[in-house]
Scaffold this active site. Sequence first.
Site, PDB file in Angstrom:
ATOM      1  N   TYR A 168       3.924   3.141  89.190  1.00  0.00           N
ATOM      2  CA  TYR A 168       3.216   2.644  90.425  1.00  0.00           C
ATOM      3  C   TYR A 168       2.421   4.159  91.061  1.00  0.00           C
ATOM      4  CZ  TYR A 168       2.724   1.504  95.309  1.00  0.00           C
ATOM      5  OH  TYR A 168       2.440   1.242  96.554  1.00  0.00           O
ATOM      6  N   ASP A 268      -0.558  11.758  88.054  1.00  0.00           N
ATOM      7  CA  ASP A 268      -0.241  11.547  89.499  1.00  0.00           C
ATOM      8  C   ASP A 268       0.890  12.164  89.915  1.00  0.00           C
ATOM      9  OD1 ASP A 268       0.358  10.227  92.028  1.00  0.00           O
ATOM     10  OD2 ASP A 268       0.294   8.131  91.218  1.00  0.00           O
ATOM     11  N   LYS A 296       2.360  12.752 100.032  1.00  0.00           N
ATOM     12  CA  LYS A 296       3.809  13.001 100.149  1.00  0.00           C
ATOM     13  C   LYS A 296       4.088  14.338 100.547  1.00  0.00           C
ATOM     14  CE  LYS A 296       5.335   9.039  97.740  1.00  0.00           C
ATOM     15  NZ  LYS A 296       5.607   7.684  98.608  1.00  0.00           N
TER      16      LYS A 296
HETATM   17  C1  LIG Z   1       3.327   8.019  92.006  1.00  0.00           C
HETATM   18  C2  LIG Z   1       2.782   7.417  93.109  1.00  0.00           C
HETATM   19  N1  LIG Z   1       1.755   7.376  93.337  1.00  0.00           N
HETATM   20  C3  LIG Z   1       0.935   7.062  94.448  1.00  0.00           C
HETATM   21  C4  LIG Z   1       1.727   6.423  95.382  1.00  0.00           C
HETATM   22  C5  LIG Z   1       0.978   5.862  96.700  1.00  0.00           C
HETATM   23  O1  LIG Z   1       1.257   6.543  97.751  1.00  0.00           O
HETATM   24  P1  LIG Z   1       1.153   6.017  99.273  1.00  0.00           P
HETATM   25  O2  LIG Z   1       2.173   5.237  99.497  1.00  0.00           O
HETATM   26  O3  LIG Z   1       0.838   7.362 100.268  1.00  0.00           O
HETATM   27  O4  LIG Z   1      -0.167   5.409  99.217  1.00  0.00           O
HETATM   28  C6  LIG Z   1       3.150   6.444  95.313  1.00  0.00           C
HETATM   29  C7  LIG Z   1       3.685   5.994  96.341  1.00  0.00           C
HETATM   30  O5  LIG Z   1       5.165   5.761  96.361  1.00  0.00           O
HETATM   31  C8  LIG Z   1       3.687   6.983  94.290  1.00  0.00           C
HETATM   32  O6  LIG Z   1       4.892   6.793  93.948  1.00  0.00           O
END
Ligand SMILES: Cc1ncc(COP(=O)(O)O)c(C=O)c1O
Length: 457
Positions: A168, A268, A296
Amino acid sequence: MSVTDSTHTSELVARAKEITERELVIYSERTKGSQAATERARKVLPAGVPSSFQAYDPHPIVVRHASGSHMVDVDGNEYVDYDMGFGALFAGHMHPAVKRAVEAQLSEGTLYVTPCELDADVAELLAERYGFPMWRPTNSGTEATMDAIRLARGVTKREKLVKVEGGYHGHHDEVMISNKPDLADAGPADAPHSIPQSGGITQGTIDDVIVVPYNDADALERVLRNEDVAAFIVEPVMENIGICLPQPGYLEAVREICSKYGTLLIFDEVKTGITAGVGGATKALGVTPDLITLAKSIGGGFPVGAFGGKAEYMDLITTGEVLHLGTYNGNPLVMAAAKATLTEACTAEAVGEAIARNHRLVGACQQIIDDAGLPAHTVEFGAKGCITWSPEPVTNYRDYKATDFDLAFAQWMHGINRGILLPPGLDEQWLISVMHSEDDAMRYADVFSEFVDELTA
Ligand SMILES: Cc1ncc(COP(=O)(O)O)c(C=O)c1O
């Protein structure tokens, strides 16, 4: 698994279902205020929630107050929060240093749309921790991955993206592919189909995204050899299927393969971020990507994201060849929160202590599993941990799908009724923040032990 093992597991599953049934009744009784609040919200918000991740049956708890590592719902039930904003609250709920910084900034103004010094303060801190010279702030992890992918396409002049099955990376179209595909549609394990996870995604986008299994460098190489791929986006440690660790040599091989084929490697780190250690998974695992996305945990609970990379790539933004925009980028309140998080709340010492506390919690849970001979194991990375309901380690999405969701759900339901708040999706992990005391951390193991006693009685 032997016949005896599978009989033992089916007995546990039958018992788990009984526990779930009983706990659902208890949950409905003790969360009547949350139920009423959700019924009201459902009239004006689809599913009664601001993000579909927050919806679960029969209704989510609706929160009134949070502080440190605790939350209180509208019925007055108190929880130790192990979800911590899907891992965003490594600093804890309203860490005093973050609160002070944001309050001070409030009297200086909330939005300038012309730079403030805090922008460079935060970028310098990220440069120091992650070893990349240039950064841009965003407002979420979704924006960070979206912008990093655009930059990679601008650099390589290629269009295709490769991502991992089960990974994700936010909710923009091109990463909403094969996040949690139904196995009936998912195709061969070593060459999965690209499955859109939402309506509204164009066939063109689906065709641009190629999916590979995690921990399979050969599968990645087969794709990169045959296609012109702009970027491979991957969580160095997958944290949306519990915690799925890279097997020895996998990330090193990925690095080499991406370089060989001129594909940019995007780590990521939205979830691993500083919860993996002060320099993220990148520093902890010693493999350097081309671009990093963050969000986060660097923001102390405020809506932040960032992406950074090698100068030669970020220079395309300097020259204007690739555009990166946003009214709220570098919002002074958010930058003040991020600066306080990185310099005062999540210092190297505080991060080290949270990681050590998490290690003790993981050890206690593993001991309970071993003593009871359960078909489960613990996984840990940095300040995060999880219990995975399978005897074998999970190395990719297909392994994760083979774990036992009945046992996981029973444990989740049992925990929430005893003040243990974990993310609802069974695909996440707990986070021990810098504000969890030893007692807070260990409360999880105590309640898990009660659950196991019941399960095995
Ligand atoms: C690995 C990863 N990348 C990107 C995101 C997207 O972040 P946001 O919810 O701040 O848009 C998340 C969200 O849980 C994530 O777990």
